[in-house]
Design a protein around this motif. Structure first.
Motif, mmCIF file in Angstrom:
data_model
loop_
_atom_site.group_PDB
_atom_site.id
_atom_site.type_symbol
_atom_site.label_atom_id
_atom_site.label_comp_id
_atom_site.label_asym_id
_atom_site.label_seq_id
_atom_site.Cartn_x
_atom_site.Cartn_y
_atom_site.Cartn_z
ATOM 1 N N ILE A 146 0.845 -1.202 0.000
ATOM 2 C CA ILE A 146 0.000 0.000 0.000
ATOM 3 C C ILE A 146 0.875 1.245 0.000
ATOM 4 C CG2 ILE A 146 -1.605 1.354 1.434
ATOM 5 C CD1 ILE A 146 -2.793 -1.480 2.243
ATOM 6 N N ARG A 147 1.897 1.249 0.829
ATOM 7 C CA ARG A 147 2.794 2.413 0.907
ATOM 8 C C ARG A 147 3.546 2.624 -0.409
ATOM 9 N NH1 ARG A 147 3.308 4.315 6.147
ATOM 10 N NH2 ARG A 147 2.431 2.950 7.734
ATOM 11 N N GLU A 148 3.931 1.546 -1.072
ATOM 12 C CA GLU A 148 4.655 1.640 -2.349
ATOM 13 C C GLU A 148 3.765 2.131 -3.486
ATOM 14 O OE1 GLU A 148 6.147 -2.287 -3.095
ATOM 15 O OE2 GLU A 148 7.585 -2.198 -1.445
ATOM 16 N N CYS A 149 2.518 1.709 -3.498
ATOM 17 C CA CYS A 149 1.640 1.955 -4.648
ATOM 18 C C CYS A 149 0.784 3.215 -4.550
ATOM 19 C CB CYS A 149 0.708 0.759 -4.860
ATOM 20 S SG CYS A 149 1.545 -0.769 -5.281
ATOM 21 N N SER A 150 0.540 3.699 -3.352
ATOM 22 C CA SER A 150 -0.431 4.773 -3.165
ATOM 23 C C SER A 150 0.105 6.141 -3.572
ATOM 24 C CB SER A 150 -0.882 4.827 -1.704
ATOM 25 O OG SER A 150 -1.566 3.640 -1.364
ATOM 26 N N ASP A 151 -0.790 6.935 -4.132
ATOM 27 C CA ASP A 151 -0.474 8.330 -4.452
ATOM 28 C C ASP A 151 -0.513 9.187 -3.196
ATOM 29 O OD1 ASP A 151 -0.330 7.935 -7.335
ATOM 30 O OD2 ASP A 151 -2.505 7.653 -7.237
ATOM 31 N N ILE A 152 -1.426 8.848 -2.290
ATOM 32 C CA ILE A 152 -1.517 9.535 -1.003
ATOM 33 C C ILE A 152 -1.743 8.484 0.078
ATOM 34 C CG2 ILE A 152 -2.340 11.747 -1.898
ATOM 35 C CD1 ILE A 152 -5.186 10.937 -1.173
ATOM 36 N N LEU A 153 -1.296 8.787 1.304
ATOM 37 C CA LEU A 153 -1.502 7.907 2.450
ATOM 38 C C LEU A 153 -2.215 8.681 3.554
ATOM 39 C CD1 LEU A 153 1.987 6.181 2.736
ATOM 40 C CD2 LEU A 153 -0.159 5.068 2.111
ATOM 41 N N VAL A 154 -3.145 8.012 4.223
ATOM 42 C CA VAL A 154 -3.839 8.614 5.355
ATOM 43 C C VAL A 154 -3.778 7.625 6.516
ATOM 44 C CG1 VAL A 154 -6.017 9.538 6.224
ATOM 45 C CG2 VAL A 154 -5.373 9.928 3.841
ATOM 46 N N ASP A 155 -3.199 8.069 7.622
ATOM 47 C CA ASP A 155 -3.107 7.242 8.821
ATOM 48 C C ASP A 155 -4.405 7.408 9.606
ATOM 49 O OD1 ASP A 155 -2.522 5.953 11.198
ATOM 50 O OD2 ASP A 155 -0.534 6.854 11.396
ATOM 51 N N MET A 156 -5.128 6.319 9.798
ATOM 52 C CA MET A 156 -6.437 6.335 10.448
ATOM 53 C C MET A 156 -6.337 6.326 11.964
ATOM 54 S SD MET A 156 -8.731 6.129 8.001
ATOM 55 C CE MET A 156 -7.698 7.181 7.031
ATOM 56 N N ASP A 157 -5.169 6.063 12.522
ATOM 57 C CA ASP A 157 -5.004 5.886 13.959
ATOM 58 C C ASP A 157 -5.517 7.095 14.736
ATOM 59 O OD1 ASP A 157 -4.299 4.663 16.340
ATOM 60 O OD2 ASP A 157 -2.245 5.403 16.278
ATOM 61 N N GLY A 158 -6.529 6.854 15.553
ATOM 62 C CA GLY A 158 -7.070 7.894 16.424
ATOM 63 C C GLY A 158 -8.031 8.862 15.770
ATOM 64 N N LEU A 159 -8.294 8.715 14.475
ATOM 65 C CA LEU A 159 -9.202 9.637 13.787
ATOM 66 C C LEU A 159 -10.650 9.176 13.906
ATOM 67 C CD1 LEU A 159 -7.336 10.366 10.410
ATOM 68 C CD2 LEU A 159 -7.236 11.663 12.547
ATOM 69 N N THR A 160 -11.539 10.119 14.087
ATOM 70 C CA THR A 160 -12.964 9.808 13.984
ATOM 71 C C THR A 160 -13.269 9.587 12.502
ATOM 72 O OG1 THR A 160 -13.649 12.101 13.631
ATOM 73 C CG2 THR A 160 -13.491 11.321 15.938
ATOM 74 N N MET A 161 -14.441 9.089 12.225
ATOM 75 C CA MET A 161 -14.840 8.874 10.831
ATOM 76 C C MET A 161 -14.805 10.185 10.057
ATOM 77 S SD MET A 161 -15.598 6.379 8.823
ATOM 78 C CE MET A 161 -16.018 5.088 9.970
ATOM 79 N N ASP A 162 -15.352 11.231 10.640
ATOM 80 C CA ASP A 162 -15.379 12.539 9.987
ATOM 81 C C ASP A 162 -13.960 13.065 9.739
ATOM 82 O OD1 ASP A 162 -16.862 14.826 8.970
ATOM 83 O OD2 ASP A 162 -16.146 15.895 10.750
ATOM 84 N N GLU A 163 -13.099 12.939 10.729
ATOM 85 C CA GLU A 163 -11.710 13.390 10.573
ATOM 86 C C GLU A 163 -10.989 12.600 9.487
ATOM 87 O OE1 GLU A 163 -10.800 14.775 15.194
ATOM 88 O OE2 GLU A 163 -10.504 12.665 14.597
ATOM 89 N N ALA A 164 -11.262 11.304 9.423
ATOM 90 C CA ALA A 164 -10.630 10.464 8.405
ATOM 91 C C ALA A 164 -11.063 10.885 6.998
ATOM 92 C CB ALA A 164 -10.963 8.995 8.655
ATOM 93 N N VAL A 165 -12.353 11.117 6.824
ATOM 94 C CA VAL A 165 -12.859 11.539 5.508
ATOM 95 C C VAL A 165 -12.255 12.885 5.119
ATOM 96 C CG1 VAL A 165 -14.935 12.202 4.210
ATOM 97 C CG2 VAL A 165 -14.958 10.151 5.651
ATOM 98 N N LYS A 166 -12.173 13.802 6.067
ATOM 99 C CA LYS A 166 -11.564 15.109 5.779
ATOM 100 C C LYS A 166 -10.089 14.969 5.429
ATOM 101 C CE LYS A 166 -14.866 17.884 8.277
ATOM 102 N NZ LYS A 166 -15.217 18.612 9.474
ATOM 103 N N ALA A 167 -9.382 14.058 6.086
ATOM 104 C CA ALA A 167 -7.966 13.828 5.771
ATOM 105 C C ALA A 167 -7.813 13.255 4.359
ATOM 106 C CB ALA A 167 -7.342 12.892 6.808
ATOM 107 N N ILE A 168 -8.707 12.367 3.974
ATOM 108 C CA ILE A 168 -8.684 11.821 2.606
ATOM 109 C C ILE A 168 -8.932 12.944 1.606
ATOM 110 C CG2 ILE A 168 -9.844 10.274 0.970
ATOM 111 C CD1 ILE A 168 -10.467 8.467 3.481
#
Length: 181
Positions: A146-168
């Motif tokens: 995933i780290r090799e292939c992805s254009d962007i990475l988002v670490d989900m650790d500790g994020l609420t669902m809303d925070e995760a979507v905003k980070a994406i």
């Protein structure tokens, strides 16, 4: 370019976050697993097919479903949730690299994902006599891919669902700005 695919180890929340992302952009969400199920003979589940026919047969179905999705012309925002192992499928990975979509890798802690997975029973891709050990190896390999292939990475650790979507969304906007796509 308004197409994004979410990659991550099983239970990183690709489908849930993808639905929310598509809603916020008034777009279309698709789960690759749903497209695979549509291709299976009546009555089969993905787990049953994988157990009975094996990994190679499953990867062929996965590649066909992905090809159909990528060749489907649609305007507007589209979000695709990949299967947990899609990037381990050489054919699917090649198709994704050749496409114009943004590949977003979702990362979460190993112990969190294992606990979520085991709630539904041991899946066929884990060794039933040593699920923790086999998941550890799988987690390490898939996260590396995933780290090799992805254009962007988002670490989900500790994020609420809303925070995760905003980070994406932030990562996606930065990707578009950087690439000019």
């Amino acid at each position: 370019m308004n197409h994004i695919a979410l990659a991550g180890v099983k239970h990183t929340g690709k489908s849930t976050k993808g639905r929310l992302l598509a809603q916020s952009h008034k777009g279309i969400f698709t789960d690759l697993d749903d497209l695979i199920v549509e291709m299976l003979p009546r009555g089969y589940t993905i787990r049953e097919w994988y157990r009975e026919k094996g990994a190679e047969s499953f990867m062929e179905l996965e590649s066909s479903a992905l090809e159909n999705y990528l060749n489907k012309p649609e305007d507007g925002f589209r979000c695709l949730a990949l299967g947990g192992g899609t990037l381990e499928n050489p054919s699917a990975r090649k198709q994704l690299k050749a496409s114009s979509l943004c590949l977003c890798g979702l990362i979460d802690r190993e112990e969190v994902l294992l606990e979520r997975i085991l709630r539904k029973g041991i899946p066929p891709f884990l060794d039933s006599s040593h699920p923790e050990e086999s998941f550890h190896r799988l987690y390490e390999q898939r996260n590396r891919t995933i780290r090799e292939c992805s254009d962007i990475l988002v670490d989900m650790d500790g994020l609420t669902m809303d925070e995760a979507v905003k980070a994406i969304e932030r990562g996606f906007r930065a990707f578009i700005k950087k690439t000019g796509i």
